[in-house]
Scaffold this active site. Structure first.
Site, PDB file in Angstrom:
ATOM      1  N   CYS A 245      -4.361   6.213  -0.624  1.00 58.85           N
ATOM      2  CA  CYS A 245      -4.800   5.684   0.853  1.00 58.85           C
ATOM      3  C   CYS A 245      -3.789   6.798   2.199  1.00 58.85           C
ATOM      4  O   CYS A 245      -4.148   7.787   2.077  1.00 58.85           O
ATOM      5  CB  CYS A 245      -4.345   4.711   0.357  1.00 58.85           C
ATOM      6  SG  CYS A 245      -5.350   3.771   1.812  1.00 58.85           S
ATOM      7  N   HIS A 329      -7.871   3.820  -3.147  1.00 58.78           N
ATOM      8  CA  HIS A 329      -7.448   2.794  -4.585  1.00 58.78           C
ATOM      9  C   HIS A 329      -8.101   3.077  -5.478  1.00 58.78           C
ATOM     10  O   HIS A 329      -8.699   2.341  -6.278  1.00 58.78           O
ATOM     11  CB  HIS A 329      -6.743   2.030  -4.061  1.00 58.78           C
ATOM     12  CG  HIS A 329      -5.956   1.538  -2.809  1.00 58.78           C
ATOM     13  ND1 HIS A 329      -5.281   1.013  -3.039  1.00 58.78           N
ATOM     14  CD2 HIS A 329      -6.435   1.910  -1.484  1.00 58.78           C
ATOM     15  CE1 HIS A 329      -4.165   1.704  -2.121  1.00 58.78           C
ATOM     16  NE2 HIS A 329      -5.105   1.291  -1.264  1.00 58.78           N
ATOM     17  N   GLU A 331      -6.513   2.180  -8.555  1.00 62.32           N
ATOM     18  CA  GLU A 331      -5.981   0.911  -9.399  1.00 62.32           C
ATOM     19  C   GLU A 331      -5.991  -0.069  -8.597  1.00 62.32           C
ATOM     20  O   GLU A 331      -5.441  -1.277  -9.319  1.00 62.32           O
ATOM     21  CB  GLU A 331      -3.844   1.347  -9.426  1.00 62.32           C
ATOM     22  CG  GLU A 331      -3.808   0.618  -8.482  1.00 62.32           C
ATOM     23  CD  GLU A 331      -3.766   1.511  -6.637  1.00 62.32           C
ATOM     24  OE1 GLU A 331      -3.763   0.085  -5.538  1.00 62.32           O
ATOM     25  OE2 GLU A 331      -4.633   2.175  -6.738  1.00 62.32           O
TER      26      GLU A 331
END
Length: 1429
Positions: A245, A329, A331
């Site tokens: 990000c 993202h 995760e």
């Protein structure tokens, strides 16, 4: 959180609010609010129902990190939502969302039209905003742009901290606003994680790998971080680096690439990203407002991922060095973790680099090109039955459309003549033949297709395809199964294999054992422990299933189940657990998405087809939602499914424990529901994937600009409610459970659960006003806990109304939860409705405040429902509502929660909004659909509605369709210019009419439901196209119609209007019993019955009056042993343009929907035909019919009734005789010049339509036919004579030609049972008079149970037409019921028996059905195919 009339009010003082943005995720608000990337953001959640599962405790989890949150506090500056859940429900919840916000001092507001706000941000871009408390001066509160502040400095930790100190790989993490799960992902993989502040100096000697986290704001403001990273990256042999990000943007700036601010950013859980090199597409979670310009990358860097929708950069990678970053993202919490393996890639690279190796991990490229067929055979589903209904017409039609777009020839086999998919112009060839291996083999032999689709015709097609594979037919003729391979299908259908496959990937199914005999099943139940669930393998809709609490119940269930299958499944009962479903799509290249998740309101133990279902799920938190999502994808990949499938789970309501119940490797009822609930055309996409087209290459057909490789975001709530018609059956059990009994379903859309829920209840039954406690009232006499316990613990088709009564009576949510195990969240929502109804009752109309009415409308109350509460009328409430400007707004379903513009108009009405999504400038013609499928109104009326809008579009008109049935083709949004998926009621149709101001409304194509509101619409000056509503009323009103026939001297049975019971009895005594009781404005003969005595008459009159409260009931003489005739016709201004005649095989007294129809008629003489034509012309002229109408007559040429609308036989007549009556009627309605057709005589073939019954689903129901309809569907086949057509049609219903014994039972005239044995191929009657009736009856029951009979003929010689329930169980009932329960073909009508015998005499059945595989085993005559080509 609070809001008053949508005005903003805060929990704290006015404050500067910085950037306003939207997030499209449907779960995960605790994780989103604690995401540091939302620093200084006014967060708008597009999904309107927020706070449902409360907020968990801030407890410590693995590695000392918070178990539930992504940081130590809420970072969003404020929260904007549609509706806050005041009574959250979840095992992990310790407080409500508003309590948590108060604790953190964060303001929020509800009651906002978040879709309107989202569209504004989409169109204008990210904007600065502020929240202002009532009374404060807005101008005194300044705007401040957060992009000018270094937000990273504000959120980054102040000193370094180590996690998992025993880890082997040293990873330094630069905290720019890190989410806890990034630390967790590294530590779980064995890394020693040292998190340092954003401006911490970096030294390569301190780490083996460097990780740059996410964070808020403009990356350009982090120059210190950029310089620190540059010192360790821009060297000859840098240590591996991974950025996420903001970390991705910082790495780009480190290498001198450029970043830019996006218009509104990407924030949500469904962003599709394409991996360069493999073209694989992955679903990702994102939260960013800046992006990297890929055109500015240095020459030694390359693009790693690209957003499939807006084509922005999603990742970069160095060509030779171990440096890469991604914008998304992998995760993410909340959201999917499809690319969490990037952490494995990173740590593998770190490990290799540390060991001195230089490797770059990659992904597998696409496999070789998939086979593309030239001609494809599609197997349909046959006649509509319980468990297999109109959803397969929708899915098959979508498949044909998809294949035609790819220039693939299509051949369809489907004997269901009422379907849209069998219409001319869709498939290239249509065979109206039984879907059996024998017939399908002949079609394959004739057509030589090179591909076949098995998953678009329900269990019928699937089973047939599996059998063809086993027989070697597909291999012999080189026909490939497209999409999911047969081996994968068998894995899902065979329980033992399925369990083994799940164990291979460490997934668990409910404890279960497969059994091949009663003894094995009993032994399995003993090992598992009672109670157990018994299910049939290779069955649809839970056929043959049920719960057993002991050995006796188990033996009974299993014995019945083995009549339908060779294998039963004995499962440990998980009653009371939540049932969750996911619809999954996967292509041949392993791209995989979940399109829709659904939650059953009823807990496990009730078949999903019997349950009220809500989409998306309402009570799952983010972890559960994505846990089940990830499991679904893992399972579907392991099974090798290609196309679409459905996976069902049992989820423990008190923990995260779950079991997989089953996988359906085909399109299903849930698939149709999911398609309509999301706007994602599952069947269309599945067909394309079956051709080998990669999912990312397909476009989202709603936005027309984004990819189909995505997961829809909903900004509304969908509720599905089943429809049962159990009152039509004698002796049937009203209990619902693991086996389906419902005949249809509805889908309602709203922006609150209560709104959608009450809409759905009204859609199921137009006589229901909503969540109505008066349907199953709890009287003072039985207001005991014992009564409620029984009613609520034992689910029935009316349990939802028992809940309404219980809430009305003051029972608590906790008490009701203990009895029903329906989640408390749903019970609280139902209580909201009951509480508001009680509030309404405290007002009369004049005293009711506007806000109370507005709230009522937002809770889904109809005008009629409000009127009942305040003791007023529907029209008075409507006028008051208009005076107060309390009007619905029109919202679109767009699959993306307003993130992208929609190019289709898939619409619904809601009172939770302040702005329409579209303008109303164009003129349209409005067509009203048929509503819910029920006995008497099914797919045939959808065929008519679709035919009408198709013809209108050919004529150049723009069209509006109003319908709410998710199983229909008419609710496919590309069939018309505007689809309103909403109620067919006076109130809603008028609301749409007033908004759209169409050229007119066509009511005559949707069956009885639109006709019922004709006069109400007409009184409000609604422009009705076609026959005038006054004349519709003249035909529907039994009294007016009978009087009209007398006036124009048309013969009819003697009749009398009911005025009182005494005069009715006197009339019947005068004309003589039997007499027919006939209410007005009813469908499928509801409450119609034949009375044979005074007691019959009194009972039936009370039923008829209850059904026809506002309209007259007529009694007429019932003529016995008479031939019945159906006439379908089209007229223009009273002049008849076309007439089609069909004759019933059964005598009058059997409802036309249950009768066997033959056209052209074979037994009517010319004199009778001429008399029929005269009557049709006279009635058409008298009623001034413009459009379709239908007459039913008796061969002595008495008129029984007239329907000024299409009838269920219109598709049959049109396809058999070769004239599209619906197209003709539409032209007449629109004033086009129509060429008269006259009497339709056909093209030299005979068509026979046969009813499809579902008695095997209805435990205990007596198999009797009468004037009230009981069939659930129909099939029709063609032949050179009626015998050929009749046999093919019978075989299409599942009938099997008897080869052994036939039981002939003639009731009343011959009390004893007689046997008729079929020796070899000749029928030799062997009369076996019983030594004793009792012994004979007992032995016959044993013979039935042991499958000694191939056919049962049970003939009742008296009381035809009646539905009379004996006070004792008769031998005839027991024989009929056992035949059904043990899957023995049954004939119960003497005329049908005669026709069947004539078939045997006329046609060489042995020649047709000899041993499979012998030369010349199939007669060319029987496989002559009448088709459209």
């Amino acid at each position: 959180l609070s809001c008053k009339d949508s005005n903003i009010s805060l929990l704290s003082s006015s404050r500067t609010i910085l950037q306003t943005m939207f997030q499209t995720g449907m779960v995960g608000y605790p994780e989103a609010l604690t995401d540091p990337s939302y620093r200084c953001q006014l967060l708008t959640l597009t999904y309107p129902l927020v706070g449902n599962y409360g907020v968990p405790p801030d407890e410590e989890g693995e590695f000392g990190l918070s178990k539930w949150f992504e940081s130590s506090r809420i970072h969003a500056a404020a929260l904007i939502i549609g509706e806050l859940s005041e009574n959250p429900s979840h095992w992990s919840s310790t407080r409500s969302l508003d309590q948590w916000l108060k604790e953190q001092g964060v303001p929020g507001v509800q009651g906002i039209d978040t879709r309107r706000l989202t569209k504004k941000i989409r169109e204008k871009g990210t904007m600065l905003g502020k929240l202002v408390v009532d009374g404060a001066v807005a101008d005194n509160i300044p705007f401040e742009n957060p992009d000018k502040r270094n937000l990273v400095r504000e959120v980054s930790m102040k000193e370094a901290k180590v996690f998992n100190p025993s880890g082997t790989l040293r990873i330094t993490v630069v905290d720019c606003g890190i989410k806890y799960n990034q630390i967790r992902c590294l530590a779980q993989r064995g890394a020693r994680v040292t998190v340092v502040p954003w401006d911490h100096p970096l030294d390569s000697a301190d780490f083996d790998g460097l990780f740059i986290s996410n964070g808020p704001g403009d990356p350009q403001l982090c120059q210190t971080t950029i310089n620190n990273i540059r010192r360790v990256v821009c060297v000859d042999r840098p240590k591996p680096l991974f950025g996420i990000c903001l970390g991705h943007q910082l790495l780009s700036l480190v290498i001198r690439a450029k970043t830019y601010k996006m218009k509104y950013g990407n924030r949500g859980h469904n962003q599709p990203c394409i991996h360069k090199g493999t073209d694989r597409c992955f679903i990702t979670s994102q939260n960013h407002g800046f992006a990297v310009d890929p055109d500015t990358l240095p020459a030694d860097w390359d693009v790693l991922f690209t957003n499939a929708n807006d084509h922005t950069n999603e990742g970069i990678v160095h060509n030779t060095k171990p440096l890469f970053s991604v914008q998304f993202h992998p995760e993410h919490m909340a959201g999917p973790t499809d690319l969490v393996s990037l952490f494995d890639v990173f740590l593998d690279v770190v490990r290799e680099h540390k060991n001195g190796n230089s490797t770059r991990s990659g992904m597998s490229p696409y496999p070789e090109e998939v086979f593309r067929p030239r001609k494809v055979l599609i197997l349909g589903s046959g006649g509509l039955s319980i468990g297999q209904a109109g959803e397969f017409d929708y899915s098959g039609s979508q498949a044909i459309k998809a294949l035609k777009e790819e220039n693939v020839q299509t051949v369809l086999i489907n004997p269901n003549i009422a379907t849209v998919q069998t219409s001319k112009g869709l498939a290239d060839k249509v065979y109206f033949l039984p879907i059996t291996p024998e017939y399908v083999t002949q079609v394959i032999k004739n057509e030589r297709p090179d591909g076949v689709l098995l998953t678009f015709g329900g269990q019928t097609a699937l089973n047939c395809g599996v059998e063809l594979t086993k027989l070697g037919v597909l291999e012999k003729y080189k026909v490939r199964v497209l999409g999911t391979p047969v081996a994968s299908i068998e894995m899902t259908e065979d329980r033992k294999i399925f369990v083994e496959k799940m164990e291979e990937i460490n997934e668990h199914v409910a404890p279960s054992e497969a059994a091949l005999s009663v003894e094995q099943a009993v032994a399995a139940a003993e090992r598992l422990g009672y109670p157990v669930l018994v299910r049939s393998a290779f069955a649809l809709g839970g056929l043959g299933s049920g719960f057993a609490n002991n050995r006796e119940e188990l033996t009974s269930l299993v014995t019945s189940a083995f009549a339908h299958t060779s294998q039963v499944l004995v499962d440990k009962s998980l009653k009371g657990w939540k049932e969750i479903e996911y619809e999954v799509v996967r292509d041949a290249y392993d791209n995989c998405v979940t399109v829709c998740n659904m939650e059953n309101i009823d807990p496990l133990g009730i078949h999903t087809g019997e349950s009220i279902v809500v989409a998306p799920s309402q009570t799952l938190n983010d972890y559960e939602y994505n846990m089940l999502r990830n499991t679904a994808i893992k399972v579907i990949r392991h099974l090798g499914i290609v196309g679409e499938c459905n996976i069902q789970y049992a989820l423990n309501p008190e923990s995260e424990q779950y079991y997989i119940i089953e996988v359906n490797a085909r399109l299903s009822r849930s698939s149709a529901l999911a398609s309509k609930a999301t706007g994602y055309p599952l069947a269309y996409v599945a067909a394309k994937l079956g051709l080998g087209i990669p999912l990312p290459q397909l476009k989202n057909s709603v936005t027309n600009s984004t990819t189909a490789n995505f997961e829809p975001s909903l900004d509304y709530c969908v509720v599905k409610v089943p429809r049962w018609d159990l009152s039509k059956f004698l002796r049937v059990s009203t209990k619902i459970g693991s086996s389906m009994k419902s005949v249809g379903e509805v889908m309602a859309i709203g922006r609150s659960f209560e709104e959608a829920f009450q809409k759905a209840l009204r859609m199921v039954d137009e006589n229901c006003v909503g969540f109505d406690h008066t349907i199953k009232p709890v009287s003072e006499k039985v207001k005991s806990w014992c009564y409620l316990k029984t009613e609520l613990q034992t689910p029935t088709d009316k349990r939802i109304f028992v809940l309404a009564s219980a809430l009305r009576a003051g029972y608590t949510v906790d008490q009701l939860y203990e009895l029903t195990k329906i989640d408390r969240w749903f019970l609280h929502k139902m209580k909201n409705i009951t509480d508001h109804e009680h509030l309404l009752e405290t007002y009369n109309q004049s005293a009711m405040p506007p806000e109370v009415m507005r709230k009522a409308k937002q809770l889904g109350f109809s005008d009629k429902q409000i009127a009942l509460a305040v003791q007023s009328t529907e029209l008075a409430v409507r006028k008051l509502r208009h005076d107060w400007s309390i009007l619905p707004v029109v919202k679109q379903i767009d699959t993306v929660a307003a993130e992208w513009p929609a190019f289709t108009n898939y619409l619904y009405l809601t009172y939770h909004g302040t702005e329409d999504d579209l303008s109303f400038s164009d003129q349209h013609v409005m067509v009203i659909g048929s509503g819910v499928y029920r006995i008497g109104s099914s797919v045939e009326f959808d065929w008519c509605a679709v035919g009408c809008i198709t013809e209108l579009r050919k004529m150049g008109y723009k069209t509006i369709m109003v319908n709410y049935n998710p199983e229909t083709v008419s609710t496919d949004y590309d069939m018309c210019d505007r689809l309103y998926f909403d109620e067919i009621s006076f109130e809603v149709v008028m609301d749409i009419y007033e908004r759209e101001n169409p050229e007119g409304v066509i009511l005559s194509m949707g069956g009885q439901l639109p006709n019922n509101i004709a006069m109400s619409l007409h009184r409000q000056q609604c422009r009705i196209l076609g026959t005038s509503p006054e004349f519709i009323d003249c035909a529907e009103n039994r009294f007016k119609f009978s009087r009209m026939l007398d006036t124009i001297s048309i013969s009819q049975p003697q009749w009398k209007e009911l005025s009182d019971t005494e005069s009715a009895v006197k009339f019947c005594e005068t004309v003589g019993y039997p007499c027919l009781v006939r209410p007005s404005y009813v469908l499928s003969g509801a409450a119609m019955n034949v009375a044979y005595s005074d007691s019959d008459l009194e009972k039936y009159l009370s039923n008829a009056v209850a059904v026809s409260k506002e309209h007259p009931v007529v009694i007429s003489k019932f003529i016995q042993e008479a031939k019945e005739i159906d006439v379908d016709a089209v007229a223009c201004d009273g002049v008849v343009m076309a007439i089609a005649v069909s004759e019933h095989v059964e005598n009058a007294g059997v409802h036309s929907g249950d009768a066997t129809l033959v056209t052209p008629p074979q037994d009517l003489n010319q004199k009778t035909i001429e008399r029929i034509k005269m009557i049709v012309h006279a009635i058409g002229q008298e009623l001034q019919v413009t459009g379709p109408f239908n007459l039913q007559l008796i061969a002595k040429v008495f008129v029984i009734e007239c329907n000024v609308r299409v009838s269920r036989s219109f598709p049959f007549i049109s396809k058999t005789l070769g004239v599209d009556l619906v197209a003709l009627a539409t032209q007449a309605i629109m004033g086009e010049e129509v060429e008269p057709v006259g009497l339709m005589r056909g093209k030299g073939i005979v068509g026979v339509k046969v009813p499809q019954f579902s008695f095997s689903r209805l435990a205990g129901a007596d198999v009797v036919l009468g004037v009230e309809m009981t069939s659930t569907g129909e099939v029709a086949c063609f032949g050179e004579n009626r015998y050929e057509a009749y046999l093919k049609a019978m075989l299409s219903t599942g009938f099997k030609i008897p080869k052994k014994n036939i039981l002939l039972s003639i009731v009343s005239c011959c009390p004893q049972f007689r046997l008729w044995r079929l020796w070899d191929t000749t029928c030799t009657p062997a009369w076996a008079p019983p030594t004793s009736t009792l012994n004979m009856e007992s032995s016959i029951m044993n013979y039935l149970e042991e499958n000694h009979f191939d056919l049962v003929i049970n003939l009742s010689m008296r009381n035809s037409g009646g539905r009379r329930l004996s006070s004792f169980v008769t031998k005839g009932y027991r024989t009929r019921r056992m035949a059904i329960d043990y899957s023995v073909p049954l004939i119960i009508d003497i005329k049908c028996t005669k026709l069947f015998v004539q078939v045997k005499i006329t046609v060489n059945v042995t020649y047709l059905f000899g041993s499979y595989g012998q030369k010349n085993v199939m007669s060319n005559l029987f496989f002559q195919c009448y088709r459209y080509s």
